[in-house]
Every structure is written in structure tokens, then in C-alpha cells.
Design a protein around this motif. Structure first.
Motif, mmCIF file in Angstrom:
data_model
loop_
_atom_site.group_PDB
_atom_site.id
_atom_site.type_symbol
_atom_site.label_atom_id
_atom_site.label_comp_id
_atom_site.label_asym_id
_atom_site.label_seq_id
_atom_site.Cartn_x
_atom_site.Cartn_y
_atom_site.Cartn_z
ATOM 1 N N ALA A 1 -4.438 29.281 17.778
ATOM 2 C CA ALA A 1 -4.433 30.627 18.298
ATOM 3 C C ALA A 1 -3.003 31.114 18.523
ATOM 4 N N GLN A 2 -2.137 30.222 19.002
ATOM 5 C CA GLN A 2 -0.740 30.610 19.228
ATOM 6 C C GLN A 2 -0.034 30.904 17.908
ATOM 7 N N ASP A 3 -0.340 30.124 16.868
ATOM 8 C CA ASP A 3 0.261 30.364 15.554
ATOM 9 C C ASP A 3 -0.116 31.740 15.028
ATOM 10 N N ILE A 4 -1.367 32.130 15.228
ATOM 11 C CA ILE A 4 -1.820 33.450 14.779
ATOM 12 C C ILE A 4 -1.078 34.539 15.551
ATOM 13 N N LYS A 5 -0.913 34.359 16.860
ATOM 14 C CA LYS A 5 -0.173 35.350 17.647
ATOM 15 C C LYS A 5 1.260 35.486 17.139
ATOM 16 N N THR A 6 1.857 34.372 16.748
ATOM 17 C CA THR A 6 3.215 34.390 16.209
ATOM 18 C C THR A 6 3.258 35.179 14.902
ATOM 19 N N ALA A 7 2.238 35.016 14.071
ATOM 20 C CA ALA A 7 2.171 35.751 12.804
ATOM 21 C C ALA A 7 1.881 37.236 13.024
ATOM 22 N N GLU A 8 1.112 37.551 14.035
ATOM 23 C CA GLU A 8 0.763 38.948 14.313
ATOM 24 C C GLU A 8 1.926 39.748 14.906
ATOM 25 N N ALA A 9 2.792 39.075 15.638
ATOM 26 C CA ALA A 9 3.861 39.769 16.375
ATOM 27 C C ALA A 9 4.741 40.657 15.493
ATOM 28 N N PRO A 10 5.253 40.160 14.349
ATOM 29 C CA PRO A 10 6.109 41.047 13.558
ATOM 30 C C PRO A 10 5.342 42.195 12.910
ATOM 31 N N ILE A 11 4.070 42.009 12.680
ATOM 32 C CA ILE A 11 3.263 43.092 12.122
ATOM 33 C C ILE A 11 3.132 44.195 13.166
ATOM 34 N N LYS A 12 2.791 43.796 14.365
ATOM 35 C CA LYS A 12 2.649 44.765 15.454
ATOM 36 C C LYS A 12 3.984 45.429 15.784
#
Length: 95
Positions: A1-12
Motif C-alpha cells: 500500500a505504501q509503494d502505491i502511495k509513493t507511485a501516486e504522489a507524483p501523479i497527484k
């Protein structure tokens, strides 16, 4: 779940245009694989922020290489993955 949040951050944080959920999901898959720094400096991001969704989608296949003996070569697995991500981005088709 943390890895996904890391991937989502630059998109957001870096994508300045509206994204449908399926587009966000396709980008998350890509960023999870290529890394946040590469996405942040990518032509894909530049095109996307210009509102060129089709041009951005055409960037997916370019991220299909692996390094073998110091040389970047296409990977069959990454080629397939990028095609699926592109389809998801353009058509909302989850596979």
C-alpha cells in the motif's frame, strides 16, 4: 500500500489536467514500475500537461526497455505491460 502511495504522489502533484480514474490507474502502474523521477521528467508528463492525452498515451510503449550487458533492449514482458497500460489509459479497459 505504501509503494502505491509513493507511485501516486507524483501523479497527484505534477499532473495539471483532469484524469479519469482509469487514466490515473494506468499512470500509477507505469510510475510504480519506472519510478517517480523518470516520470517527473518525462515527455509523457509534458504532453499530458499540455492536454495531449493521445500523445501522452503514445509514450507508454517507449518505456519497454531493460538493460542487458550495458545495452538497453526491448523486453517482451514490458512491451506487453505497456500495451495494457496504454489501453487502460485510452479506453478504460482493465485486463
Amino acid at each position: 500500500a505504501q509503494d502505491i502511495k509513493t507511485a501516486e504522489a507524483p501523479i497527484k502533484g505534477k499532473v495539471k489536467v483532469n484524469l479519469a480514474q482509469h487514466q490515473f490507474d494506468a499512470l500509477t502502474s507505469l510510475v510504480f514500475n519506472i519510478g517517480t523521477d523518470k516520470f517527473g521528467g518525462s515527455t509523457m508528463l509534458k504532453l499530458l500537461n499540455q492536454g495531449d492525452y493521445n500523445g501522452a498515451a503514445d509514450e507508454f510503449p517507449k518505456w519497454n526497455k531493460v538493460t542487458v550487458d550495458g545495452v538497453k533492449v526491448p523486453s517482451a514482458g514490458l512491451t506487453k505491460r505497456r500495451a495494457l497500460e496504454r489501453t487502460l489509459f485510452l479506453k478504460g479497459k482493465y485486463e
